[in-house]
Design an enzyme around this catalytic site. Structure first.
Site, PDB file in Angstrom:
ATOM      1  N   ARG A   1       6.555  -8.279   1.547  1.00  0.00           N
ATOM      2  CA  ARG A   1       7.439  -7.857   2.629  1.00  0.00           C
ATOM      3  C   ARG A   1       8.080  -9.062   3.304  1.00  0.00           C
ATOM      4  NH1 ARG A   1       4.520  -4.374   6.930  1.00  0.00           N
ATOM      5  NH2 ARG A   1       4.527  -2.865   5.226  1.00  0.00           N
TER       6      ARG A   1
ATOM      7  N   LYS B   1       0.825  -1.206   0.000  1.00  0.00           N
ATOM      8  CA  LYS B   1       0.000   0.000   0.000  1.00  0.00           C
ATOM      9  C   LYS B   1       0.865   1.264   0.000  1.00  0.00           C
ATOM     10  CE  LYS B   1      -2.255  -1.448   3.653  1.00  0.00           C
ATOM     11  NZ  LYS B   1      -1.796  -2.854   3.703  1.00  0.00           N
ATOM     12  N   THR B   2       1.863   1.301   0.863  1.00  0.00           N
ATOM     13  CA  THR B   2       2.762   2.456   0.915  1.00  0.00           C
ATOM     14  C   THR B   2       3.545   2.587  -0.390  1.00  0.00           C
ATOM     15  OG1 THR B   2       2.989   2.271   3.314  1.00  0.00           O
ATOM     16  CG2 THR B   2       4.697   3.513   2.149  1.00  0.00           C
TER      17      THR B   2
ATOM     18  N   ASP C   1      -1.142   6.910   6.245  1.00  0.00           N
ATOM     19  CA  ASP C   1      -1.138   5.497   6.583  1.00  0.00           C
ATOM     20  C   ASP C   1      -1.956   5.280   7.858  1.00  0.00           C
ATOM     21  OD1 ASP C   1      -0.530   2.839   6.322  1.00  0.00           O
ATOM     22  OD2 ASP C   1       1.524   3.000   7.039  1.00  0.00           O
TER      23      ASP C   1
ATOM     24  N   THR D   1      -5.350  -1.271   7.117  1.00  0.00           N
ATOM     25  CA  THR D   1      -5.508  -2.725   7.202  1.00  0.00           C
ATOM     26  C   THR D   1      -6.883  -3.088   7.747  1.00  0.00           C
ATOM     27  OG1 THR D   1      -4.527  -2.678   9.418  1.00  0.00           O
ATOM     28  CG2 THR D   1      -3.038  -3.105   7.573  1.00  0.00           C
TER      29      THR D   1
END
Length: 338
Positions: free
Chosen positions: A218, A65-66, A110, A159
């Protein structure tokens, strides 16, 4: 295009994450339907010479997302200003950021589901009408000063999309859910990251890392770096299947991608709570982990893989969990009498 960063010092892991992140949409692996639609929206906005509409990105942590927020800003040739929901405690904090945004700049928030309620309400006119109403003085002499803002794009990431209020969700013109990645996509991510890190890795080893990465880029990148560490200490000039399996065994990541905490959660449900159901608070205390972390980080993958299920009464272990750990189910309503 300039990018702002937070004032905190980046540790080694965060520096590596920044290095491995794709910079352009064409470099982003996976999420193909979302990528295709996002490309259309970006191109349309650029042809109209307008900022792209406000975007909401939601899904489990570690899916990009980032990274996507920064890619969108680059594709739009815009500056990006990242912040986080918990940091924005007062409307004044938001006013300082918004008043300094140039036309077409991107504000990235975020964990937007954790934004303060007062700040959220202050945000509505900024998102809809690109204006801020600032209260001057108090009491009888109070006045409202209206500030016009440059047209900007806000990208929110979360999230926990279910925790967003309906008014805030309605302000986003574009919404994307990021799903867990299949092993094939993670395989290509591992190969790309290995090339950036200047690490040689065999195809079967890259695929093995991908299969154990919990569907998350990740995690795949983190496992690659840790396996590389084992290879270097063992004086291997290439990550092959042998060193890969050895390292993953030492890291306690099994064939299904379950790590130490995943196993602890499942074993706790089975052994301490007779397979469940058990409430999230009781489970969190039993495993020594924050309840919110279990819900956001561990539980989605365990539910997706079928190891646990969430019921109205709490979490329960499934037959798949018993089979995977070779534990004989006890007599109970979930499995019936043996």
């Amino acid at each position: 295009m300039a990018e702002t960063t937070s004032n905190k010092l980046l540790n080694g892991e965060e520096i590596y994450e920044l290095t491995l992140r794709p910079k352009r949409l064409s470099e982003f692996v996976g999420q193909n339907t979302m990528k295709e639609n996002l490309h259309v929206f970006i191109e349309a906005a650029k042809r109209r010479k307008e900022p792209i509409e406000h975007i909401l990105l939601f899904g489990p942590p570690g899916l990009g997302k980032t990274t996507l927020a920064h890619i969108i800003a680059r594709e739009m040739d815009s500056n990006i200003y990242p912040t986080a929901g918990p940091i924005l405690e007062r409307p004044f904090d938001l006013a300082g950021i918004l008043s300094n945004l140039n036309p077409a700049d991107v504000l990235f928030i975020d964990e937007i589901h954790r934004i303060n309620k007062a700040v959220e309400e202050y945000l509505y006119p900024a998102l809809e009408d690109f204006r801020l109403d600032v209260m001057q003085d108090k009491g009888v002499g109070a006045k409202v000063l209206r500030l016009n803002l440059n047209h900007f794009t806000m990208i929110g990431a979360t999230t926990r999309s279910g925790l967003l209020t309906s008014p805030l969700r309605a302000r986003f013109g574009i919404s994307f859910r990021l799903d867990y990645y299949p092993a094939d996509d993670l395989y290509h991510i591992v190969l790309r990251s290995a090339q950036i890190l200047d690490v040689k890795v065999s195809d079967d080893a890259a695929l093995e890392i991908a299969k154990r990465a919990r569907g998350t880029p990740r995690v795949a990148n983190r496992l690659l770096r840790r396996v590389r560490d084992f290879a270097q200490v063992k004086e291997k000039d290439k990550i092959d299947m042998e060193i890969c399996e050895y390292a993953l065994e030492k890291l306690e990541v099994d064939k299904r991608g379950l790590d130490e905490m995943d196993k602890k959660i499942i074993h706790t449900i089975i052994e301490k709570f007779q397979g469940g159901p058990v409430g999230i608070s009781s489970l969190a205390v039993a495993v020594g982990e924050d309840a919110q972390t279990i819900e956001e980080v561990f539980e989605p993958f365990l539910i997706l893989e079928g190891f646990i299920k969430r019921t109205a009464r709490g979490r329960e272990a499934t037959p798949i969990a018993y089979e995977h750990f070779k534990i004989k189910p006890k007599q109970g309503p979930l499995f019936g009498k043996s």
